[in-house]
Enzyme design. Structure first.
Site, PDB file in Angstrom:
ATOM      1  N   LYS A  22       0.356   5.923  -2.664  1.00  0.00           N
ATOM      2  CA  LYS A  22      -0.247   4.841  -3.474  1.00  0.00           C
ATOM      3  C   LYS A  22      -1.663   4.541  -2.977  1.00  0.00           C
ATOM      4  O   LYS A  22      -2.595   4.427  -3.768  1.00  0.00           O
ATOM      5  CB  LYS A  22       0.633   3.592  -3.335  1.00  0.00           C
ATOM      6  N   ASN A  23      -1.807   4.434  -1.652  1.00  0.00           N
ATOM      7  CA  ASN A  23      -3.101   4.019  -1.116  1.00  0.00           C
ATOM      8  C   ASN A  23      -4.156   5.121  -1.151  1.00  0.00           C
ATOM      9  O   ASN A  23      -5.329   4.871  -0.872  1.00  0.00           O
ATOM     10  CB  ASN A  23      -2.936   3.457   0.300  1.00  0.00           C
ATOM     11  N   CYS A 118      -3.546 -13.374  -0.788  1.00  0.00           N
ATOM     12  CA  CYS A 118      -2.622 -12.373  -0.260  1.00  0.00           C
ATOM     13  C   CYS A 118      -1.784 -13.003   0.839  1.00  0.00           C
ATOM     14  O   CYS A 118      -2.300 -13.745   1.669  1.00  0.00           O
ATOM     15  CB  CYS A 118      -3.434 -11.211   0.290  1.00  0.00           C
ATOM     16  N   ARG A 123      -7.873 -11.522   4.174  1.00  0.00           N
ATOM     17  CA  ARG A 123      -8.413 -10.287   3.607  1.00  0.00           C
ATOM     18  C   ARG A 123      -9.739 -10.495   2.874  1.00  0.00           C
ATOM     19  O   ARG A 123      -9.827 -10.302   1.657  1.00  0.00           O
ATOM     20  CB  ARG A 123      -7.367  -9.626   2.703  1.00  0.00           C
ATOM     21  N   LYS A 163     -16.648  -3.697  11.588  1.00  0.00           N
ATOM     22  CA  LYS A 163     -15.201  -3.662  11.812  1.00  0.00           C
ATOM     23  C   LYS A 163     -14.668  -2.489  10.981  1.00  0.00           C
ATOM     24  O   LYS A 163     -15.230  -2.206   9.910  1.00  0.00           O
ATOM     25  CB  LYS A 163     -14.642  -4.984  11.277  1.00  0.00           C
ATOM     26  N   ASP A 307       1.149  -1.016   8.173  1.00  0.00           N
ATOM     27  CA  ASP A 307       2.051  -0.903   7.017  1.00  0.00           C
ATOM     28  C   ASP A 307       3.461  -0.426   7.391  1.00  0.00           C
ATOM     29  O   ASP A 307       4.341  -0.383   6.536  1.00  0.00           O
ATOM     30  CB  ASP A 307       1.449   0.035   5.954  1.00  0.00           C
ATOM     31  N   ILE A 329      -4.038  -6.055  12.921  1.00  0.00           N
ATOM     32  CA  ILE A 329      -4.853  -5.865  11.708  1.00  0.00           C
ATOM     33  C   ILE A 329      -4.862  -7.110  10.818  1.00  0.00           C
ATOM     34  O   ILE A 329      -5.916  -7.571  10.407  1.00  0.00           O
ATOM     35  CB  ILE A 329      -4.350  -4.641  10.887  1.00  0.00           C
ATOM     36  N   ARG A 399       5.756  -2.515  -6.419  1.00  0.00           N
ATOM     37  CA  ARG A 399       4.318  -2.219  -6.377  1.00  0.00           C
ATOM     38  C   ARG A 399       4.039  -0.925  -5.637  1.00  0.00           C
ATOM     39  O   ARG A 399       3.002  -0.301  -5.860  1.00  0.00           O
ATOM     40  CB  ARG A 399       3.571  -3.354  -5.668  1.00  0.00           C
TER      41      ARG A 399
HETATM   42  C1  EPZ Z   1      -5.768  -1.077   3.113  1.00  0.00           C
HETATM   43  O1  EPZ Z   1      -6.091  -2.409   2.786  1.00  0.00           O
HETATM   44  C2  EPZ Z   1      -4.410  -0.806   2.509  1.00  0.00           C
HETATM   45  N1  EPZ Z   1      -4.487  -0.960   1.065  1.00  0.00           N
HETATM   46  C3  EPZ Z   1      -3.388  -1.735   3.112  1.00  0.00           C
HETATM   47  O2  EPZ Z   1      -2.128  -1.387   2.583  1.00  0.00           O
HETATM   48  C4  EPZ Z   1      -3.375  -1.537   4.636  1.00  0.00           C
HETATM   49  O3  EPZ Z   1      -2.493  -2.460   5.222  1.00  0.00           O
HETATM   50  C5  EPZ Z   1      -4.770  -1.745   5.209  1.00  0.00           C
HETATM   51  O4  EPZ Z   1      -5.726  -0.872   4.527  1.00  0.00           O
HETATM   52  C6  EPZ Z   1      -4.874  -1.466   6.696  1.00  0.00           C
HETATM   53  O5  EPZ Z   1      -4.454  -0.163   6.958  1.00  0.00           O
HETATM   54  C7  EPZ Z   1      -4.913   0.044   0.318  1.00  0.00           C
HETATM   55  O6  EPZ Z   1      -5.263   1.102   0.797  1.00  0.00           O
HETATM   56  C8  EPZ Z   1      -4.920  -0.160  -1.149  1.00  0.00           C
HETATM   57  P1  EPZ Z   1      -8.793  -3.173   5.520  1.00  0.00           P
HETATM   58  P2  EPZ Z   1      -7.581  -2.949   2.961  1.00  0.00           P
HETATM   59  O7  EPZ Z   1     -10.041  -3.466   4.765  1.00  0.00           O
HETATM   60  O8  EPZ Z   1      -8.525  -1.856   2.688  1.00  0.00           O
HETATM   61  C9  EPZ Z   1     -10.548  -7.063   7.630  1.00  0.00           C
HETATM   62  C10 EPZ Z   1       0.071  -1.851   1.789  1.00  0.00           C
HETATM   63  O9  EPZ Z   1       1.098  -2.484   2.136  1.00  0.00           O
HETATM   64  N2  EPZ Z   1     -11.634  -7.019   6.623  1.00  0.00           N
HETATM   65  O10 EPZ Z   1      -8.727  -1.902   6.281  1.00  0.00           O
HETATM   66  O11 EPZ Z   1      -7.692  -4.200   2.216  1.00  0.00           O
HETATM   67  C11 EPZ Z   1      -9.178  -7.382   7.004  1.00  0.00           C
HETATM   68  O12 EPZ Z   1      -8.994  -8.752   6.801  1.00  0.00           O
HETATM   69  C12 EPZ Z   1      -1.258  -2.385   2.159  1.00  0.00           C
HETATM   70  O13 EPZ Z   1       0.097  -0.800   1.141  1.00  0.00           O
HETATM   71  C13 EPZ Z   1     -12.690  -7.898   6.758  1.00  0.00           C
HETATM   72  O14 EPZ Z   1     -12.752  -8.733   7.665  1.00  0.00           O
HETATM   73  O15 EPZ Z   1      -7.564  -3.279   4.515  1.00  0.00           O
HETATM   74  C14 EPZ Z   1      -8.247  -6.784   8.036  1.00  0.00           C
HETATM   75  O16 EPZ Z   1      -8.103  -7.662   9.100  1.00  0.00           O
HETATM   76  C15 EPZ Z   1      -1.444  -3.819   2.290  1.00  0.00           C
HETATM   77  N3  EPZ Z   1     -13.680  -7.838   5.809  1.00  0.00           N
HETATM   78  C16 EPZ Z   1      -8.993  -5.538   8.525  1.00  0.00           C
HETATM   79  O17 EPZ Z   1     -10.375  -5.776   8.177  1.00  0.00           O
HETATM   80  C17 EPZ Z   1     -13.677  -6.929   4.799  1.00  0.00           C
HETATM   81  O18 EPZ Z   1     -14.626  -6.929   3.991  1.00  0.00           O
HETATM   82  C18 EPZ Z   1      -8.548  -4.218   7.902  1.00  0.00           C
HETATM   83  O19 EPZ Z   1      -8.482  -4.375   6.488  1.00  0.00           O
HETATM   84  C19 EPZ Z   1     -12.601  -6.040   4.694  1.00  0.00           C
HETATM   85  C20 EPZ Z   1     -11.592  -6.097   5.623  1.00  0.00           C
END
Ligand code: EPZ
Length: 419
Positions: A22-23, A118, A123, A163, A307, A329, A399
């Protein structure tokens, strides 16, 4: 509202075929906005998030054909697309924000709803917006929408993410394919799903070089080609079923995967004494009656994935001794704990750390899912619990898990959907 009924105590034994990721599918679908040529995407999982993304693409004018039986999506953008992504399509799926980068890069403007709230954490998307601003975009947030423009187009530059973010890496990577000149992306996410997006973009004709583990250089292009791409397997789904087998003392073949991509998870389960035989595109899982406790910290790839944290926690309730998890995370990803406790688990939470006392017996109960991975962790708990478990709010599960009841019941589980 639909529910799942699970009668616990059965072994998960047999063969489970893993679906496409999915991701990986979601960013690839967003990236199709860049091209006007036909794109065929194979091995897509038929899950709600993927359907929401196809609805979003159709809403902005893409011609999208989803063949559910063959698991193929065919997309062609015959006309200019609308540059407006509405709230009703982003409120249920945060990945919808991935259309921002490609729309802005191609059409020089975009109005995209801020994603909805969320349950696993705040996020924010500040990293996406800061990077686009550095590439020359003007961005305002107004009435719940990101209003972005780049009259002269986006410009290549150096972007060092403060980050590691999967979504920000993907959004900016896609945008830089249509930017002027060279974009240097640093401190990028290196998840296999990001690599799959790179592979897809390269097939479309994008000029992308990985120059280090977390460094990507992109040279902007003006036109792209038609292509066919097969999405990689879902490593989180695979990990979930490996845990299901280990948890229930099953003997299970997990197929349609590449075990090399999952070496962190496999090594960690080996440390717990779960036996995993690795072959080229499948593994066989058997588990001893006694498992060892371990300590785990969730990290960006190649670290242990957030995840799979909730699912692993259920397995830890079966291990001997005390296991710990540090969730690094997301700040609110222990929502499943209160439901696991209601089933009899002994778990303590202190900030982002969980202490799991092994050996407590789980009992069936009526429980509630709060997000995708919390839901599946509760399904796993139901499989091993004594008696009947009723899981409410399973729309979260739909989902991201394709045919979960079929996959599990084909391997011996007693699980059914109550409508
Ligand atoms: C992706 O979410 C995945 N979703 C998530 O899958 C997964 O948990 C996550 O990566 C971490 O591996 C998809 O791929 C569609 P991040 P994403 O940006 O991209 C912070 C599932 O269950 N951050 O890597 O949204 C954030 O808050 C899910 O399938 C900022 O601070 O995650 C987090 O602490 C849910 N500012 C960390 O970075 C930003 O602009 C990592 O989030 C973006 C993120």
């Amino acid at each position: 509202m639909q529910k799942l009924e699970i009668k616990g105590g059965r072994k998960i034994s047999g063969t489970i075929t893993i679906s496409g990721s999915k991701n990986a599918t979601l960013p690839i679908l967003a990236a199709t906005i860049l091209t006007n040529k036909k794109v065929i995407i194979k091995n897509v999982p038929i899950v709600h998030d993927v359907e929401t993304m196809t609805t979003l693409l159709s809403a902005i004018g893409s011609s999208v054909k989803l063949n559910k039986r063959k698991k193929i999506i065919e997309i062609i953008n015959n006309n200019a697309l609308k540059t407006f992504a509405p709230y009703n399509l982003l409120k249920t799926m945060r990945a919808g924000v991935l259309v921002l980068g490609p729309l802005l890069a191609k059409y020089r403007k975009a109005k995209v709803s801020l994603p909805g709230g969320c349950s696993i954490g705040q996020r924010p998307i500040d990293l996406h917006l800061k990077a686009l601003k550095k590439m020359g975009a003007r961005i305002k947030v107004k009435n719940g929408y990101i209003v972005a423009s780049a009259k002269k187009g986006l410009k290549g530059c150096l972007i060092k993410f403060p980050k590691i973010s999967v979504g920000a890496t993907e959004n900016i990577l896609i945008a830089s394919c249509f930017s002027k000149g060279k974009t240097k992306l640093r401190n990028c996410a290196s998840e296999p799903e990001v690599q799959d997006l790179i592979n897809f973009l390269k097939k479309l004709g994008c000029k992308i070089n990985k120059v280090g583990k977390r460094s990507i250089d992109v040279f902007g292009v003006k036109k792209l080609k038609s292509t066919t791409h097969r999405v990689i397997f879902d490593r989180i789904e695979a990990g979930t079923y490996i845990i299901a087998a280990a948890l229930t003392n099953g003997d299970t073949k997990i197929t349609n995967i590449n075990p090399k991509i999952m070496s962190t998870e496999i090594n960690l389960l080996n440390k717990m004494k779960v036996k995993i035989i690795k072959k080229k595109n499948y593994i066989i899982v058997t588990s001893p009656k006694k498992m060892k406790s371990i300590n785990v910290i969730t990290k960006p790839y190649p670290g242990f994935p957030t995840d799979l944290q909730a699912q692993l926690m259920v397995l830890m309730t079966r291990a001997e001794g005390i296991s710990t998890i540090k969730e690094n995370i997301f700040e609110n990803r222990f929502m499943h704990v209160s439901e696991l406790r209601r089933m009899g688990a002994h778990i303590q939470i202190l900030g982002n750390k969980a202490k799991i006392y092994g050996g407590s017996k789980l009992y069936g109960a009526e429980i509630m899912a709060t997000d995708l991975r919390a839901s599946v962790c509760l399904v796993l708990a139901g499989l091993v619990a004594k008696g009947k478990t009723i899981l409410n709010r399973i729309y979260h599960l739909d989902r991201g898990y394709e045919e979960i009841e079929n996959k599990l019941s084909n391997c011996g589980a007693k699980i059914k959907r109550l409508k």
